[in-house]
Design a protein around this motif. Sequence first.
Motif: not given
Length: 146
Positions: A1-24
Amino acid sequence: MNPRIKRWLLSYAAAAVIFAAIDVVWILTVANRQYESQIPHLMAPSVNGPGAVAFYLIFVAGIVHFGIRPNDPDATLRQRVTGAALYGFFTYATWALTALAILDGFPAVVALTDIAWGAAVCSAVTWLTATLLRRKLAVRTGSATG
């Protein structure tokens, strides 16, 4: 997988978990109480699941793009958090000020609280995600100008 896409997807996954936890936590401890006391006539009997999921999927993409910036190694942590704060401010202000303008009896305190929350949560999610992924994102901690 392209490293740029991998970094973006990793960031998205981490941010999604963090945002969901804080927002709940926010929703359960502050937002629901404020909405129930200030705008009970606008509250639905239950959450619209597909609408909520769509919001989270789209909103987190904005946090990643405007705040975390996983493919911008020159962005400092301060620049990332500032970008996220602005993203949160403008997006939540769009909703809150539109509601204030068009909904009968929509309280200014709810609008102001939502706007402040948008800026704060986006900043926190960006800071936490960028700090957690610091090595993968090559986050610099210098000032906004250098």
